[in-house]
Scaffold this active site. Sequence first.
Site, PDB file in Angstrom:
ATOM      1  N   PHE A 112       0.807  -1.221   0.000  1.00  0.00           N
ATOM      2  CA  PHE A 112       0.000   0.000   0.000  1.00  0.00           C
ATOM      3  C   PHE A 112       0.841   1.272   0.000  1.00  0.00           C
ATOM      4  O   PHE A 112       0.369   2.346  -0.396  1.00  0.00           O
ATOM      5  CB  PHE A 112      -0.962   0.001   1.191  1.00  0.00           C
ATOM      6  CG  PHE A 112      -0.378   0.442   2.501  1.00  0.00           C
ATOM      7  CD1 PHE A 112      -0.599   1.727   2.980  1.00  0.00           C
ATOM      8  CD2 PHE A 112       0.372  -0.430   3.284  1.00  0.00           C
ATOM      9  CE1 PHE A 112      -0.080   2.143   4.196  1.00  0.00           C
ATOM     10  CE2 PHE A 112       0.892  -0.028   4.498  1.00  0.00           C
ATOM     11  CZ  PHE A 112       0.671   1.271   4.959  1.00  0.00           C
ATOM     12  N   LYS A 113       2.108   1.157   0.406  1.00  0.00           N
ATOM     13  CA  LYS A 113       2.954   2.351   0.437  1.00  0.00           C
ATOM     14  C   LYS A 113       3.111   2.976  -0.957  1.00  0.00           C
ATOM     15  O   LYS A 113       3.382   4.169  -1.079  1.00  0.00           O
ATOM     16  CB  LYS A 113       4.328   2.013   1.016  1.00  0.00           C
ATOM     17  CG  LYS A 113       4.295   1.330   2.392  1.00  0.00           C
ATOM     18  CD  LYS A 113       3.718   2.222   3.462  1.00  0.00           C
ATOM     19  CE  LYS A 113       3.608   1.521   4.805  1.00  0.00           C
ATOM     20  NZ  LYS A 113       4.871   1.301   5.478  1.00  0.00           N
ATOM     21  N   ASP A 114       2.934   2.156  -2.006  1.00  0.00           N
ATOM     22  CA  ASP A 114       3.033   2.703  -3.364  1.00  0.00           C
ATOM     23  C   ASP A 114       1.988   3.772  -3.633  1.00  0.00           C
ATOM     24  O   ASP A 114       2.219   4.669  -4.454  1.00  0.00           O
ATOM     25  CB  ASP A 114       2.857   1.586  -4.403  1.00  0.00           C
ATOM     26  CG  ASP A 114       4.013   0.607  -4.416  1.00  0.00           C
ATOM     27  OD1 ASP A 114       5.157   1.038  -4.210  1.00  0.00           O
ATOM     28  OD2 ASP A 114       3.768  -0.595  -4.629  1.00  0.00           O
TER      29      ASP A 114
END
Length: 495
Positions: A112-114
């Site tokens: 999810f950091k993307d």
Amino acid sequence: MKYYSTRDKNVSLSAAEAVKMGLSRDGGLLTPTRIPQIDRAFLERLIPMEYAQRAAKVMVLYLTDYSEEELLTFGRNAYGPAQFDDPIAAPVRKVEDGLYCLELWHGPTSAFKDMALQMLPQLLSAALRKTGEKRTACILAATSGDTGKAAMAGFADVPQTCIQVYYPKDGVSPVQERQMVTQEGENVDVRAVIGNFDDAQAGVKRIFSDEAVRAELDKRGYFLSSANSINWGRILPQVVYYISAYCDLVRDGALTMGDKVNFCVPTGNFGDILAAYYAKRMGLPVNRLICASNSNNVLTDFLRTGIYDRNRPFHTTISPSMDILISSNLERLLFDLSGENDAEIRMYMDALGSAGRYQVSDNIKAKLDDAFWGGCCSEEGTEETIRRYWQDYGYLIDPHTAVAAEVLAQYRVASGDETPAVVVSTASPYKFCGSVLTAIGETPCGDGLELLDQLHAVSGVPVPCRLAELKGKSRRFDKTVEKQAMEQAVLDFLK
């Protein structure tokens, strides 16, 4: 829109300055001076839009020194087909009636950091131009597994930037480590810290507040910035996907506009669920935010008692990105719930630094009770939930998503609340192949990248292409550092 520090409201910065700095020099977190409001008409306009358009419409409310046109360009660069393997970027998958998963792992690093770290480098590069900055920005980041790779992938070879990442040695999955140590780019560096994530994060914060280090770097033509969720440029893009998910649920007939929804978020550093809180504060129809922790249940205890106490055993789990005892972004929440009382926040943070604990006021505790519910999940519960979702729904989830799914089930039993709920799915199951294989009843044949093929053979679920490509990449980085030597490691990198 101006930004001030959670520890000093006299700080006044533009959006570009806040993104460039990352962390206030007093150690506080930079926070918008007001929360823009959205209404039903705003949400209805978003429904037919692509994800990049939605992102621009939301982010321009906060980034008032950026234009909507440039934010749309950034969004299309960040979330386009060259980066994301799903055209929706953050699709909502139906598990059963009233239960959905928001898949945030279709980007280049399968986590999810993307969603934020494909956007942040563009925001920062623009901030350097807008503020006339001539020095090179050194992005300093601690990671519990996913931020490091996502940040390096976003900043690799971006002009006028370099990035150094610290991760806990033996505290990330084999796939996560391989992603980091094989990262390409002339401006990147990664080192393993002898210690846990909290040690790495404390070291990064210490360096940010070290005036001698900052002065030396300034002489060398560098300044420090952050890719961790202490940077507002990380939190804001995450607000977008909660609003986008709601629009998709309405579009698909799962909700009627105005109906409320619950979000259950697996979290360690509190950034992901804080973004959901800001979406609710903006006017998104959210009923309850459910905070899911693993065995490191400091947030569960805090939400139930109002006492934050990091003086407890640290557990290394199969959901390593949540193996955290100091949740930095909680400071932003407390600042908002206290009525933006910077003196009160300084008191809490000073107590955390000196005694490792603090207790919030009755006023804040009441507001926490109204907005949040906290629960935690054991290792056994995590494995059982992965197995149950695979057997009952044919849906393969990673350990972090499983923690959230189990805590949501606990919440529904405890509360009787059957409001439609979205489990936030933060990583591809292929980032944690060994744990997922074990959970679904298979014996892992190895402990490295060979497990990608085994999990695919068992499940039939496609392997994300960039993870499959890791098998042909050689290791570039192999340095370790003691936690007390991180300052020198930064100076060595930025010669």
